[in-house]
Scaffold this active site. Structure first.
Site, mmCIF file in Angstrom:
data_model
loop_
_atom_site.group_PDB
_atom_site.id
_atom_site.type_symbol
_atom_site.label_atom_id
_atom_site.label_comp_id
_atom_site.label_asym_id
_atom_site.label_seq_id
_atom_site.Cartn_x
_atom_site.Cartn_y
_atom_site.Cartn_z
ATOM 1 N N SER A 106 -8.490 -33.848 -67.333
ATOM 2 C CA SER A 106 -8.789 -33.314 -68.661
ATOM 3 C C SER A 106 -10.016 -34.019 -69.248
ATOM 4 C CB SER A 106 -7.555 -33.465 -69.560
ATOM 5 O OG SER A 106 -7.694 -32.720 -70.749
ATOM 6 N N ASP A 256 -4.527 -22.991 -67.750
ATOM 7 C CA ASP A 256 -3.365 -23.841 -67.484
ATOM 8 C C ASP A 256 -2.615 -24.219 -68.754
ATOM 9 O OD1 ASP A 256 -5.044 -25.609 -68.748
ATOM 10 O OD2 ASP A 256 -5.104 -27.080 -67.132
ATOM 11 N N HIS A 278 -1.357 -27.799 -67.215
ATOM 12 C CA HIS A 278 -2.275 -28.888 -67.541
ATOM 13 C C HIS A 278 -1.718 -30.268 -67.194
ATOM 14 C CE1 HIS A 278 -6.017 -30.094 -69.390
ATOM 15 N NE2 HIS A 278 -5.390 -31.039 -70.078
ATOM 16 N N LEU A 288 8.467 -33.002 -62.458
ATOM 17 C CA LEU A 288 9.029 -31.654 -62.526
ATOM 18 C C LEU A 288 7.906 -30.629 -62.411
ATOM 19 C CD1 LEU A 288 11.654 -32.221 -65.366
ATOM 20 C CD2 LEU A 288 12.088 -32.005 -62.908
#
Length: 312
Positions: A106, A256, A278, A288
C-alpha cells in the site's frame, strides 16, 4: 553396535545434505526490507503487520528487516525515517550490506519509491503490493466528507491522528507524530498526480500499462515490480472482507477494496488480479485468506527467489 553406528552416520549425512540444499530459495544477495503501509507497525500484542511472512522468508534463507514507520504521514517523511534506518543497518553490517530489496505494501510502495528516487545507491529493487500509485478515490471521499478547516475536518483530524499516535506508541515508535492530512493529500487524485510528476520512474505512461523492469537512477540500476489483487470477499471468517466490500463501491475500476487494478501498476506488472483484497497480501487478518489462491507467504518467497536469480 556396528549397525547403530552406520545408521547414525547415515542420518547425520542426510541431515547435512538437507541443510545444504534446503532453505535457500529466498536467499537474496541484498537484505529484504518489508515497508508497511498506513497503520504501519511491526508488532502489536504479538501480532505482526506482515503476519508470518518474515519467518517464511527467513526460513528460506532471506535476511529480513521490518522498519518502524509512522502510521499516518507523507511518504517523504516516512521515506526519510526509512533511509535513516537503512543507514543504521548498513553501518552495523561492517560494510557487508550496501543495498536493499524494498517490498512495500500500500503506502509502503510509495515510501519505497521515495527512497529509490532520493537514495538509489541504497536500493537494488522495489516491489510494490496493492499500492495506489495513481491514488485511491477513498482519499477523495474522506477529504470531501471532512474538508480541512471545517468543524467536521478538525474532529476527523483529532480522532485520526490520535489513533495513529496510539498505533505508533503500541509499536514502540514514539518518535513519530501522525499527520493524517499529509497522508490523504498524497492519495487523492491531485496529490498522486503531483507525486508521479515528481517521481515518474516506473510509472506507466498509459492509463493501464506497465513501466520498465529496470531503470538507471543517478548511475544506479534498480529493478521494479508490482503485484495486486481485485477481490474483496475472500474468506467468510475474515472480519475485514465486509469492510472492503463497502469501500470498493467508491472505486469505479476492479479493485481490492482500496486500490484500483490499474492504479497498482508500477514497473513490471507480475500479476494484478490475485484473488486477494487489500489486507490478504500481508496474510491478514491472521492468515484468513482465500484457499483458492497462492498463499501470501509463498508470494513473498517466490518474489525473493526471482530477485535471487537476478543476483539481487
Amino acid at each position: 553396535m556396528k549397525k547403530l553406528l552406520v545408521s547414525t552416520l547415515a542420518a547425520a549425512s542426510l541431515c547435512t545434505a538437507l541443510t545444504a540444499t534446503a532453505g535457500t530459495t529466498a536467499q537474496t544477495k541484498h537484505p529484504i526490507v518489508l515497508v508497511p503501509g498506513i497503520f504501519a507497525f511491526d508488532t502489536i500484542a504479538f501480532i505482526d503487520y506482515w503476519y508470518k511472512i518474515p519467518s517464511a522468508l527467513q526460513g528460506e534463507g532471506a535476511k529480513v528487516h521490518v522498519p518502524k514507520i509512522n502510521a499516518f504521514d507523507s511518504s517523504a517523511k516516512r521515506g526519510e525515517a526509512l533511509i535513516a534506518q537503512l543507514e543504521q543497518i548498513r553501518a552495523a553490517s561492517g560494510g557487508t550490506v550496501k543495498k536493499f530489496n524494498l517490498i512495500g505494501h500500500s503506502q509502503g510502495g510509495i515510501t519505497a519509491r521515495y527512497v529509490m528516487n532520493t537514495r538509489p545507491d541504497m536500493v537494488a529493487s522495489v516491489t510494490t503490493l496493492n499500492t495506489p500509485h495513481k491514488g485511491s478515490p477513498l482519499a477523495d471521499v474522506a477529504t470531501g466528507i471532512a474538508p480541512s478547516g471545517t468543524l467536521q475536518g478538525v474532529a476527523f483530524d483529532v480522532f485520526a491522528n490520535a489513533v495513529g499516535d496510539l498505533v505508533n506508541l503500541m509499536s514502540n515508535n514514539k518518535k513519530s507524530q501522525s499527520d493524517i492530512r499529509a497522508m490523504l493529500a498524497e492519495f487523492n487524485k491531485t496529490g498522486a498526480a503531483a507525486n508521479n510528476s515528481k517521481f515518474p520512474v516506473g510509472i506507466p505512461t498509459t492509463s493501464c500499462g506497465e513501466g520498465p523492469e529496470t531503470a538507471s537512477i543517478a548511475g544506479n540500476s534498480v529493478r521494479m515490480y508490482s503485484m495486486s489483487g481485485t477481490w474483496k470477499l475472500t474468506n467468510v471468517l475474515d472480519i475485514s472482507d465486509p469492510l472492503f466490500g463497502i469501500t470498493s463501491l467508491a472505486i469505479s475500476e476492479s479493485n481490492d477494496g482500496v486500490t484500483g487494478r490499474c492504479s497498482s501498476h508500477f514497473g513490471k506488472v507480475l500479476k494484478d488480479n490475485y484473488m486477494m483484497n487489500h489486507l490478504d497480501v500481508t496474510n491478514q487478518v491472521l492468515g484468513l485468506v482465500s484457499l483458492f489462491e497462492t498463499n501470501p507467504k509463498s508470494l513473498y518467497v517466490n518474489q525473493a527467489n526471482r530477485l535471487k536469480n537476478l543476483g539481487l
